[in-house]
Design an enzyme around this catalytic site. Structure first.
Site, PDB file in Angstrom:
ATOM      1  N   ASP A   1       0.899  -1.048   0.041  1.00 13.64           N
ATOM      2  CA  ASP A   1       0.230  -0.077   0.373  1.00 13.64           C
ATOM      3  C   ASP A   1       1.092   1.222   0.441  1.00 13.64           C
ATOM      4  O   ASP A   1       0.202   2.167   0.054  1.00 13.64           O
ATOM      5  CB  ASP A   1      -0.940   0.022   1.653  1.00 13.64           C
ATOM      6  CG  ASP A   1      -0.624  -0.448   2.698  1.00 13.64           C
ATOM      7  OD1 ASP A   1       0.796  -0.495   2.131  1.00 13.64           O
ATOM      8  OD2 ASP A   1      -1.257  -0.211   3.621  1.00 13.64           O
TER       9      ASP A   1
ATOM     10  N   LYS B   1       6.295   3.495  17.056  1.00 18.25           N
ATOM     11  CA  LYS B   1       4.646   4.683  17.523  1.00 18.25           C
ATOM     12  C   LYS B   1       5.013   5.369  18.996  1.00 18.25           C
ATOM     13  O   LYS B   1       4.476   5.038  19.885  1.00 18.25           O
ATOM     14  CB  LYS B   1       3.620   4.329  17.290  1.00 18.25           C
ATOM     15  CG  LYS B   1       2.697   3.436  15.753  1.00 18.25           C
ATOM     16  CD  LYS B   1       1.612   3.500  15.861  1.00 18.25           C
ATOM     17  CE  LYS B   1       1.118   2.758  14.457  1.00 18.25           C
ATOM     18  NZ  LYS B   1       0.763   1.273  14.652  1.00 18.25           N
TER      19      LYS B   1
ATOM     20  N   ASP C   1       1.350   6.233   1.971  1.00 12.70           N
ATOM     21  CA  ASP C   1       0.423   4.885   2.054  1.00 12.70           C
ATOM     22  C   ASP C   1      -0.815   5.431   1.989  1.00 12.70           C
ATOM     23  O   ASP C   1      -1.782   6.239   3.025  1.00 12.70           O
ATOM     24  CB  ASP C   1       0.955   4.862   4.021  1.00 12.70           C
ATOM     25  CG  ASP C   1      -0.100   4.077   4.460  1.00 12.70           C
ATOM     26  OD1 ASP C   1      -0.732   3.041   3.166  1.00 12.70           O
ATOM     27  OD2 ASP C   1      -0.520   3.227   5.370  1.00 12.70           O
TER      28      ASP C   1
HETATM   29  P1  GTP Z   1      -5.381  -1.961   7.669  1.00 13.03           P
HETATM   30  O1  GTP Z   1      -6.537  -2.803   8.119  1.00 13.03           O
HETATM   31  O2  GTP Z   1      -6.104  -0.483   7.588  1.00 13.03           O
HETATM   32  O3  GTP Z   1      -4.404  -1.782   9.239  1.00 13.03           O
HETATM   33  O4  GTP Z   1      -5.001  -2.001   6.156  1.00 13.03           O
HETATM   34  P2  GTP Z   1      -4.144  -4.022   6.579  1.00 13.03           P
HETATM   35  O5  GTP Z   1      -4.729  -4.590   6.106  1.00 13.03           O
HETATM   36  O6  GTP Z   1      -3.391  -3.783   5.455  1.00 13.03           O
HETATM   37  O7  GTP Z   1      -2.598  -3.230   7.653  1.00 13.03           O
HETATM   38  P3  GTP Z   1      -1.047  -3.183   6.806  1.00 13.03           P
HETATM   39  O8  GTP Z   1      -1.955  -1.269   6.022  1.00 13.03           O
HETATM   40  O9  GTP Z   1      -1.003  -2.576   8.072  1.00 13.03           O
HETATM   41  O10 GTP Z   1      -0.708  -3.886   5.936  1.00 13.03           O
HETATM   42  C1  GTP Z   1       0.458  -3.247   5.557  1.00 13.03           C
HETATM   43  C2  GTP Z   1       0.746  -4.006   4.300  1.00 13.03           C
HETATM   44  O11 GTP Z   1       0.774  -5.347   4.715  1.00 13.03           O
HETATM   45  C3  GTP Z   1      -0.543  -4.225   3.766  1.00 13.03           C
HETATM   46  O12 GTP Z   1      -0.093  -4.191   1.509  1.00 13.03           O
HETATM   47  C4  GTP Z   1      -1.670  -5.361   3.741  1.00 13.03           C
HETATM   48  O13 GTP Z   1      -1.972  -6.089   2.274  1.00 13.03           O
HETATM   49  C5  GTP Z   1      -0.194  -6.159   4.270  1.00 13.03           C
HETATM   50  N1  GTP Z   1      -0.685  -7.319   5.341  1.00 13.03           N
HETATM   51  C6  GTP Z   1      -0.773  -6.774   6.477  1.00 13.03           C
HETATM   52  N2  GTP Z   1      -0.751  -8.180   6.923  1.00 13.03           N
HETATM   53  C7  GTP Z   1      -1.186  -8.886   6.440  1.00 13.03           C
HETATM   54  C8  GTP Z   1      -1.004 -10.439   5.985  1.00 13.03           C
HETATM   55  O14 GTP Z   1      -2.190 -10.482   7.565  1.00 13.03           O
HETATM   56  N3  GTP Z   1      -0.093 -11.346   5.072  1.00 13.03           N
HETATM   57  C9  GTP Z   1      -0.495 -10.784   3.700  1.00 13.03           C
HETATM   58  N4  GTP Z   1      -0.271 -11.337   3.076  1.00 13.03           N
HETATM   59  N5  GTP Z   1       0.048  -9.107   3.948  1.00 13.03           N
HETATM   60  C10 GTP Z   1      -0.514  -8.651   4.976  1.00 13.03           C
END
Ligand code: GTP
Length: 360
Positions: free
Chosen positions: A106, A157, A217
């Site tokens: 992202d 953080k 982001d």
């Molecule tokens: P929020 O729920 O809004 O925090 O978004 P998110 O679920 O995408 O979490 P976050 O922004 O912290 O994730 C950062 C990146 O890691 C993003 O590209 C997510 O798609 C990816 N990501 C987060 N958790 C996982 C996971 O458990 N598995 C995989 N494959 N990707 C993950």
């Protein structure tokens, strides 16, 4: 070289958009976000991409297939349960053949990946982390390093006023496969909180690669709108023309287009509507007379009826904004929503489905 792009997150902060579209498929000026990242990898000579997915993976696999359309090889590994940022790469270990990029799916950045490879070759160690400087690091993962770039500490953080640095983890890493030995298999593991600190505790070297690139982001609605403003104004260079752009611009019969505006193919705007500045309209939208849209992104097939006003809002595909409705700033409207005529939606409204459409 290979790249692993994490695309398995649920994108809760972008709800209700992510109830119908997983975050990597959310469009940036009409093109899925993930396609933008793949283009950058392609430009850096990387053709072999592994996508750990889990949330609505079919939307991703159906669009990109095996990658051959992009002259790339894409391997999908679907998680039954979210494994976290490190767990996800441990889970694709058998596909990894050498040093690899790992990217949060992202992040939009103008980072020069080839320069990062050269830096890693010069420094050695188990990995290089892209850092950027921000004004307020308190809501990010701060990374402390010495003059040689060697990282000494990760602080997630830190409370405002206690930040040891304004350099933060920007979510692009170049890693040696030995990093995988520091990740326990079969459970949810965070690379930022668990794996990187464990590597340092073991006396291994990680290096910081700090740049002044464009970086954001896109995972929050306000950032999503900022990205579009930055792309339209040219601050973030993507292939979007300045002014009034897009395949639909030629047949836009509108006296009140205020640049920059991007208009998707097949979109019709009534002459008496006011659109812009900083508006992106997807394909086949209909904007009626007297409607006013400013600082907003509408996806495909959105209908805006007579006299409706929309400001600083994101509207997902196939939604309808009824006549004379007023959508307050900071609103997010999900797929297939119907906002009744005359509705006054207060600032920050969330309108749309309340559960995932065909998710996991
Ligand atoms: P929020 O729920 O809004 O925090 O978004 P998110 O679920 O995408 O979490 P976050 O922004 O912290 O994730 C950062 C990146 O890691 C993003 O590209 C997510 O798609 C990816 N990501 C987060 N958790 C996982 C996971 O458990 N598995 C995989 N494959 N990707 C993950």
């Amino acid at each position: 070289m290979q790249a692993v792009i994490l695309v398995g997150g649920e994108g809760t902060r972008l709800r209700p958009l992510t109830f119908g579209t997983p975050k990597p498929m959310v469009p940036i000026v009409g093109v899925p976000f993930l396609a933008r990242t793949l283009e950058r990898l392609y430009e850096a000579g990387i053709r072999d991409v592994i996508l750990p997915a889990g949330y609505m993976p079919q939307a991703i696999t159906e669009y990109f297939g095996d990658g051959s359309r992009l002259d790339m090889k894409i391997t999908y590994v679907i998680e039954d349960e979210p494994l976290g940022t490190a767990g996800a790469i441990k889970n694709v270990e058998k596909h990894i053949t050498g040093p690899f990029f790992m990217m949060n799916g992202d992040v939009l950045t103008s980072l020069d990946l080839r320069a990062m490879i050269a830096y890693h070759q010069e420094k050695g160690g188990l990995g290089v982390l892209h850092l950027i400087k921000v004004e307020d690091p308190s809501s990010f993962g701060c990374v402390v390093h010495d003059e040689s770039g060697r990282i000494s500490q990760f602080i997630e953080k830190p409370p405002k006023g206690t930040e040891p640095t304004n350099e933060i983890n920007a979510g692009t890493y170049l890693l040696d496969p030995k990093v995988l030995d520091f990740i326990p298999p079969g459970r949810n593991v965070s690379i930022e909180r668990e794996t990187f600190p464990r590597i340092l505790a073991d006396g291994q070297r990680l290096y910081a690669y700090t740049t002044e690139d464009y970086w954001i982001d896109v995972g929050r609605p306000e950032h999503y709108l900022t990205v579009h403003r930055d792309v339209l104004s040219g601050v973030m260079p993507l292939e979007v023309e300045p002014g009034i752009s897009g395949a639909g611009a030629a047949n836009a019969d509108c006296a009140n287009l205020i640049a920059p505006v991007h208009i998707g193919e097949g979109t019709m705007i009534a002459r008496e509507a006011r659109v812009g500045p900083n508006v992106v309209l997807g394909k086949n939208c209909r904007i009626a007379a007297g409607a006013a849209i400013e600082d907003s992104v509408l996806w495909d097939d959105v209908v805006v009826e007579e006299g409706a006003t929309i400001e600083e809002t994101i509207i997902a595909s196939r939604s309808t904004i009824g006549a004379n409705a007023k959508i307050g700033k900071g609103s997010v409207i999900g797929h297939d929503a119907r906002v009744e005529p005359g509705t006054v939606a207060p600032e920050g409204s969330r309108i749309g489905p309340s559960a995932p459409i065909g998710a996991r």
